[in-house]
Scaffold this motif. Structure first.
Motif, PDB file in Angstrom:
ATOM      1  N   THR A 137       0.651  -0.943  -0.267  1.00  0.00           N
ATOM      2  CA  THR A 137      -0.316   0.572  -0.105  1.00  0.00           C
ATOM      3  C   THR A 137       0.842   1.632  -0.141  1.00  0.00           C
ATOM      4  O   THR A 137       0.567   2.020  -0.366  1.00  0.00           O
ATOM      5  N   TYR A 172      -2.655   5.917   0.181  1.00  0.00           N
ATOM      6  CA  TYR A 172      -2.789   4.974   1.636  1.00  0.00           C
ATOM      7  C   TYR A 172      -1.449   5.532   2.613  1.00  0.00           C
ATOM      8  O   TYR A 172      -0.781   6.679   2.156  1.00  0.00           O
ATOM      9  N   ASP A 227      -1.927   2.593   8.108  1.00  0.00           N
ATOM     10  CA  ASP A 227      -3.338   2.146   7.795  1.00  0.00           C
ATOM     11  C   ASP A 227      -3.497   1.087   7.806  1.00  0.00           C
ATOM     12  O   ASP A 227      -4.814   0.324   8.787  1.00  0.00           O
TER      13      ASP A 227
END
Ligand SMILES: *Cc1c(COP(=O)(O)O)cnc(C)c1O
Length: 372
Positions: A317, A328, A332
């Motif tokens: 990500t 992102y 997260d």
């Protein structure tokens, strides 16, 4: 380098198998491809196999064969090799990430259902580092919601969960044969399924959209060229004949590391999980506090000592194109993001010697001592 991260295991039989094809008229699309497919399907215990030119193209074709595309969501893990995610993006679908289990490092089945909605079209779990933990639970959740599973077992050829071989936990399952995998074809991959229709569609995609029994210039659908050659397939057949030997050698190397690092309190050493046979892909240790923030310095210190180590994996990500497209940020996926900061993949391959392993462990300890 004194000790490499990874090395293939090639013998005279492998070389002869390749040379035999080179002396034949069929360098591609000859008899070695169906032979390789049949042997791998038999080894895993599935009905149909489609050999392809890479694990990535295999995953892409599986998603395509299921009709997944624009507006669809596929649930997957952020802790994996990039191809698990890029294959989803290649069909214009959206990867929806679920954080990992802190022990197995695979997608956490308990967190999947919260992400299922009307747009969800499949689940794509990964048996990371060869560990199959959770694949059975993912399959159960998918059954409950009537979703197909695309099993990315590119790192887990020969692993077993509850006595069942990995490759049996997906509507479609995938293996890969890049030279750092348990066995190699140079480049290559294999799709496995029990669904004849899906297998036929994948075979058609692989071969320019040609149909079953149709002519060479008859194209039934938009297809691709994702064929593996007979040269690669011959190497695959020869390597597959030794797969159990390979897995045994890798188990021995894993045990050497486990013994040599048993008293090293500054790191977490991977263990074989319950109910599983792990076909070890790589051997990844994790730093404990306060060493985590020094991980990159430790990697560099080991590289400078001639020990080829790596940071498997940085978060999918947080790759630049993912941040740009989805925004992102670090944290997260808290478990995955923190695990990613702590990993050191040690040199790991079939013929790594006890002396090599001892040197790796000695150097790791020395670099830890030097750091703090
Ligand atoms: C190796 C691997 C693949 C496929 O890689 P190719 O290089 O395309 O064969 C896919 N997913 C994972 C998790 C892998 O480790």
């Amino acid at each position: 380098m004194k000790v490499y991260l990874s090395r293939p295991d090639i013998n005279e039989d492998d070389i002869n198998a390749v040379v035999e094809v080179l002396k034949s008229p069929n360098l591609s699309f000859g008899p070695k491809i169906p032979e390789f497919e049949e042997k791998l399907a038999k080894y895993i215990g599935r009905k149909y196999a489609v050999a392809v030119n890479s694990g990535t193209s295999g995953l892409f074709m599986c998603l395509k064969a299921l009709g997944i595309g624009k507006g669809d969501e596929v649930i997957t893990t952020p802790f994996t090799f990039i191809a698990s995610t890029t294959s989803i993006l290649m069909v214009d679908a959206k990867p929806v990430f679920v954080d990992i289990d802190p022990v197995s490092l695979n997608i956490d089945p308990k967190k999947i259902e919260a992400k299922i909605n009307a747009k969800t079209k499949a689940i794509l779990p990964v048996a990371v580092f060869g560990n199959p933990t959770g694949l059975d639970e993912v399959w159960k959740i998918a059954q409950k919601h009537n979703l197909p599973v695309i099993e990315d077992s590119c790192e887990a050829l020969g692993s077993e969960l509850g006595g069942k071989k990995v490759g049996n936990f997906g509507t479609l399952s995938n293996f890969a044969f890049y030279p750092n995998k348990q066995m190699t074809t140079g480049e290559g991959g294999m799709i496995l399924t029990d669904d004849e229709n899906l297998a036929d569609i994948c075979k058609s995609f692989r071969n320019q959209g040609r149909g079953k029994g149709g002519g060479w210039l008859a194209h039934e659908r938009l297809g691709y060229n994702f064929r593996i050659s007979d040269i690669n397939a011959a190497l695959g057949i020869s390597q597959l004949a030794r797969i159990e030997q390979f897995i045994g050698k890798r188990q021995k190397v894993a045990e050497m590391y486990q013994q040599m690092l048993a008293d090293e309190a500054r790191i977490i050493v991977p263990r074989s999980p319950d109910k599983c046979r792990v076909s070890w892909f790589v051997f990844v240790v994790r730093l404990k506090e306060p060493y985590i923030s020094k991980r990159d310095a430790i990697l560099n210190a080991m590289l400078a000592e001639g020990i080829q180590v790596s940071n498997y994996f940085p978060p999918v990500t947080l790759q630049p194109f993912m941040v740009e497209q989805f925004g992102y940020k670090d944290g997260d996926f808290p478990i995955s993001d923190s695990v990613c900061k702590s990993t050191i993949a040690l040199p790991f391959y079939n013929n790594l010697t006890k002396d090599d392993a001892a040197l790796v462990c000695k150097t790791l300890k020395k670099c830890l001592d030097k750091t703090i």
